[in-house]
Design an enzyme around this catalytic site. Structure first.
Site, PDB file in Angstrom:
ATOM      1  CG  HIS A  43      -1.449  -1.155   1.717  1.00 33.88           C
ATOM      2  ND1 HIS A  43      -2.069  -1.904   2.288  1.00 33.88           N
ATOM      3  CD2 HIS A  43      -3.249  -1.675   0.591  1.00 33.88           C
ATOM      4  CE1 HIS A  43      -2.504  -3.005   2.230  1.00 33.88           C
ATOM      5  NE2 HIS A  43      -3.760  -2.450   1.130  1.00 33.88           N
ATOM      6  CD  GLN A 159      -8.711  -3.579  -6.841  1.00 31.93           C
ATOM      7  OE1 GLN A 159     -10.347  -4.416  -5.636  1.00 31.93           O
ATOM      8  NE2 GLN A 159      -7.870  -2.785  -6.074  1.00 31.93           N
ATOM      9  CB  VAL A 182       5.795  -4.327  -3.227  1.00 31.41           C
ATOM     10  CG1 VAL A 182       6.167  -4.356  -2.013  1.00 31.41           C
ATOM     11  CG2 VAL A 182       5.006  -2.716  -3.331  1.00 31.41           C
ATOM     12  CB  SER A 191      -1.691 -10.249   0.358  1.00 33.08           C
ATOM     13  OG  SER A 191      -3.435 -10.558   0.810  1.00 33.08           O
ATOM     14  NE  ARG A 193      -9.200 -11.484   2.112  1.00 35.70           N
ATOM     15  CZ  ARG A 193      -9.365 -10.563   0.901  1.00 35.70           C
ATOM     16  NH1 ARG A 193      -8.472 -10.167   0.576  1.00 35.70           N
ATOM     17  NH2 ARG A 193     -10.786 -10.314   1.526  1.00 35.70           N
TER      18      ARG A 193
HETATM   19  P1  AMP Z   1      -6.439  -4.208  -0.543  1.00 35.70           P
HETATM   20  O1  AMP Z   1      -6.510  -2.634   0.795  1.00 35.70           O
HETATM   21  O2  AMP Z   1      -6.322  -5.120  -0.116  1.00 35.70           O
HETATM   22  O3  AMP Z   1      -8.344  -3.120  -1.170  1.00 35.70           O
HETATM   23  O4  AMP Z   1      -5.402  -2.683  -1.513  1.00 35.70           O
HETATM   24  C1  AMP Z   1      -5.528  -0.891  -1.517  1.00 35.70           C
HETATM   25  C2  AMP Z   1      -5.094  -1.589  -3.001  1.00 35.70           C
HETATM   26  O5  AMP Z   1      -3.371  -1.925  -3.017  1.00 35.70           O
HETATM   27  C3  AMP Z   1      -4.968  -2.317  -4.354  1.00 35.70           C
HETATM   28  O6  AMP Z   1      -4.638  -1.064  -5.151  1.00 35.70           O
HETATM   29  C4  AMP Z   1      -3.804  -3.142  -3.976  1.00 35.70           C
HETATM   30  O7  AMP Z   1      -3.664  -3.881  -5.989  1.00 35.70           O
HETATM   31  C5  AMP Z   1      -2.598  -2.649  -3.802  1.00 35.70           C
HETATM   32  N1  AMP Z   1      -2.022  -3.815  -3.092  1.00 35.70           N
HETATM   33  C6  AMP Z   1      -2.512  -4.380  -2.078  1.00 35.70           C
HETATM   34  N2  AMP Z   1      -1.310  -4.918  -1.883  1.00 35.70           N
HETATM   35  C7  AMP Z   1       0.113  -5.040  -3.116  1.00 35.70           C
HETATM   36  C8  AMP Z   1       0.891  -5.457  -3.250  1.00 35.70           C
HETATM   37  N3  AMP Z   1       1.747  -6.743  -2.693  1.00 35.70           N
HETATM   38  N4  AMP Z   1       1.647  -4.887  -4.032  1.00 35.70           N
HETATM   39  C9  AMP Z   1       1.284  -3.745  -4.756  1.00 35.70           C
HETATM   40  N5  AMP Z   1      -0.023  -3.021  -4.953  1.00 35.70           N
HETATM   41  C10 AMP Z   1      -0.903  -4.116  -4.042  1.00 35.70           C
END
Ligand code: AMP
Length: 285
Positions: A43, A159, A182, A191, A193
């Site tokens: 993020h 997405q 990343v 993630s 998760r």
């Molecule tokens: P989320 O909070 O999971 O909804 O993710 C918010 C944003 O962060 C989304 O655009 C995701 O694609 C991005 N994101 C989450 N994990 C990663 C990662 N490991 N590398 C790059 N972007 C990420």
């Protein structure tokens, strides 16, 4: 010494709209990074990208109930707004937009957005209604924050494609900036998760990236047969105790259409389950 600048926390929709129109009236550009919080380095890379592309950066933190299906982890999803704000303060973010569910989806809420076709494959098949929920919240955030730039991770590739299509189809003047995935040193994509994983599951989960990179190497060595390529990937996953595979597919990198023979620019995308935890990842050919 704390070098962070204070982040203004805004929870009211009206206030967010007022803030944004005020800074825009002064000629400043606005960038948004939509998130569900539980922020990690992935993020933060998005936030850094927004910082480079806009005068004022808004990070939205909202665990969006309508993108979770029944039996998914909406209630368990980690919430730590104070910790998240501390992290983004170090990157010079101006605003954390943290609306409540009742601000975004009041009782009489009735309007939804669907990006047909793109939403009906890959994760869409396993998470019915998920992308309708995503497209709806993203359009609402766009209307509330009125950004010039919005940053999304390639981690959620489907997405990203859906948001890009929505922006194009609905004539929104917003520059969508993608950010590469990343990863941990093991290759596992960061993630929120990942926190659910046991140490053994975490080790096994690193094989998702091994499978994806093996497919890419095989493609680069001249193997373009999609069935053979994905079969190799599934074998690698199974050898590493990952047998609950929602999908491992190679598709057109833009339309997400199915293909028989791989070509450069295709996306190799996977979703697997380790216990109750569902992980996704992808790589470009
Ligand atoms: P989320 O909070 O999971 O909804 O993710 C918010 C944003 O962060 C989304 O655009 C995701 O694609 C991005 N994101 C989450 N994990 C990663 C990662 N490991 N590398 C790059 N972007 C990420």
């Amino acid at each position: 010494m704390n070098m962070s600048s204070p982040v203004e926390q805004i929870s009211s929709v009206d206030e967010m709209q007022r803030y944004s129109s005020e800074v825009k009236s002064k000629g400043c550009s606005v960038g948004i990074v939509p998130t569900m919080g539980a922020l990690h380095r992935g993020h933060l890379r998005l936030v850094e990208t927004a910082r480079k592309n806009a005068d004022v950066v808004v990070v939205s933190i909202f665990v969006n109930p309508i993108q979770f299906g029944e039996g998914e982890d909406y209630n368990e999803y980690k919430r730590d707004i104070a910790g998240d704000i501390e992290k983004i303060a170090k990157l010079g973010v101006e605003v954390a937009f943290t609306p409540g569910v009742e601000d975004i989806f009041p009782d009489n809420y009735r309007s939804y957005v669907e990006v047909t076709g793109l939403q009906d494959c890959l994760c869409g098949l396993f998470r019915p209604g998920h992308f309708k929920g995503v497209a709806t919240i993203v359009l609402k955030l766009f209307n509330i924050v009125n950004p010039d730039v919005a940053v999304f991770g390639e981690k959620d590739y489907q997405q990203l494609k859906i948001v890009q299509k929505m922006v194009n189809d609905l004539n929104l003047s917003i520059d969508i900036v993608p950010v590469p995935i990343v990863r941990e040193e093991s290759g596992l994509a960061l993630s929120s998760r990942n926190e659910y994983l046991t140490p053994e599951q975490r080790r096994d989960a690193a094989s998702i990236y091994t499978a994806l990179t093996y497919i890419r190497s095989s493609f680069r060595n001249g193997n373009t047969n999609v069935k053979k390529l994905t079969d190799i990937g599934v074998k690698i996953l199974k050898k590493n105790n990952i047998s609950d595979i929602d999908y491992l597919e190679i598709r057109d990198g833009n339309t997400l259409d199915e293909i028989d023979s791989a070509y450069s620019g295709n996306i190799v995308a996977a979703a697997v389950r380790l216990g109750d935890t569902r992980l996704i990842d992808n790589i470009k050919l």
